[in-house]
Motif scaffolding. Structure first.
Motif, PDB file in Angstrom:
ATOM      1  N   GLY A 133      74.142  56.322  45.321  1.00 39.88           N
ATOM      2  CA  GLY A 133      74.961  55.196  45.751  1.00 39.88           C
ATOM      3  C   GLY A 133      75.232  54.219  44.619  1.00 39.88           C
ATOM      4  O   GLY A 133      74.751  54.382  43.503  1.00 39.88           O
ATOM      5  N   THR A 134      76.020  53.202  44.915  1.00 45.71           N
ATOM      6  CA  THR A 134      76.330  52.156  43.939  1.00 45.71           C
ATOM      7  C   THR A 134      75.667  50.864  44.372  1.00 45.71           C
ATOM      8  O   THR A 134      75.219  50.724  45.511  1.00 45.71           O
ATOM      9  N   ILE A 135      75.681  49.898  43.499  1.00 42.49           N
ATOM     10  CA  ILE A 135      75.073  48.612  43.809  1.00 42.49           C
ATOM     11  C   ILE A 135      75.865  47.870  44.891  1.00 42.49           C
ATOM     12  O   ILE A 135      75.330  47.047  45.608  1.00 42.49           O
TER      13      ILE A 135
ATOM     14  N   TYR B 285      83.999  42.788  33.187  1.00 40.97           N
ATOM     15  CA  TYR B 285      82.713  42.151  33.428  1.00 40.97           C
ATOM     16  C   TYR B 285      82.076  41.650  32.136  1.00 40.97           C
ATOM     17  O   TYR B 285      81.483  40.574  32.101  1.00 40.97           O
ATOM     18  N   GLY B 286      82.196  42.401  31.067  1.00 39.52           N
ATOM     19  CA  GLY B 286      81.650  41.955  29.788  1.00 39.52           C
ATOM     20  C   GLY B 286      82.309  40.684  29.290  1.00 39.52           C
ATOM     21  O   GLY B 286      81.643  39.738  28.864  1.00 39.52           O
TER      22      GLY B 286
ATOM     23  N   SER C 279      79.308  35.151  39.751  1.00 40.78           N
ATOM     24  CA  SER C 279      78.953  36.564  39.819  1.00 40.78           C
ATOM     25  C   SER C 279      77.438  36.694  39.925  1.00 40.78           C
ATOM     26  O   SER C 279      76.707  35.818  39.488  1.00 40.78           O
ATOM     27  N   ASN C 280      77.000  37.791  40.503  1.00 39.08           N
ATOM     28  CA  ASN C 280      75.577  38.112  40.493  1.00 39.08           C
ATOM     29  C   ASN C 280      75.415  39.625  40.512  1.00 39.08           C
ATOM     30  O   ASN C 280      76.385  40.362  40.682  1.00 39.08           O
ATOM     31  N   ASP C 281      74.198  40.072  40.324  1.00 36.35           N
ATOM     32  CA  ASP C 281      73.932  41.508  40.213  1.00 36.35           C
ATOM     33  C   ASP C 281      74.216  42.285  41.496  1.00 36.35           C
ATOM     34  O   ASP C 281      74.406  43.488  41.466  1.00 36.35           O
ATOM     35  N   ALA C 282      74.234  41.618  42.630  1.00 36.07           N
ATOM     36  CA  ALA C 282      74.457  42.296  43.908  1.00 36.07           C
ATOM     37  C   ALA C 282      75.921  42.251  44.351  1.00 36.07           C
ATOM     38  O   ALA C 282      76.247  42.686  45.443  1.00 36.07           O
TER      39      ALA C 282
END
Length: 105
Positions: free
Chosen positions: A18-20, A76-77, A88-91
């Protein structure tokens, strides 16, 4: 050939891990992987058949798909470099992401 390998391995990874971003991102990225594989196979087939017009058309499709993947990552970079990850956040649940877009539970 590299695009075909990337499509197969990336799609397999999504199916297995799966993906995040959850089910919606899984479906979108798996669909992208399928399109990448189709474009890679059709580019190879038409080139080997000597049909240069169709080969060029499929190669362009493959190029734009690959470029889209690269731009997604660059976005994103650059965003993090310029804003330190503002909204933004990691989730993928930050204010910059559509509310609930990646969570169908």
């Amino acid at each position: 050939m590299g695009a075909l390998i990337a499509g197969v391995t990336g799609t397999a990874y999504i199916v297995l891990r799966g993906t995040i971003g959850g089910p919606v991102m899984d479906a979108g990225f798996a669909g992208y992987g399928v399109l990448l594989m189709v474009a890679a196979v059709q580019t190879l087939r038409s080139g080997r058949a000597g049909n240069l017009e169709h080969h060029r058309d499929w190669a362009l499709r493959l190029f734009w798909l690959a470029l889209g993947s690269w731009l997604y990552r660059v976005h994103y970079g650059v965003w993090y470099a310029l804003t330190d990850g503002l909204w933004s956040n990691d989730a993928f649940t930050g204010a910059g992401d559509p509310p609930g877009a990646y969570d169908l539970s």
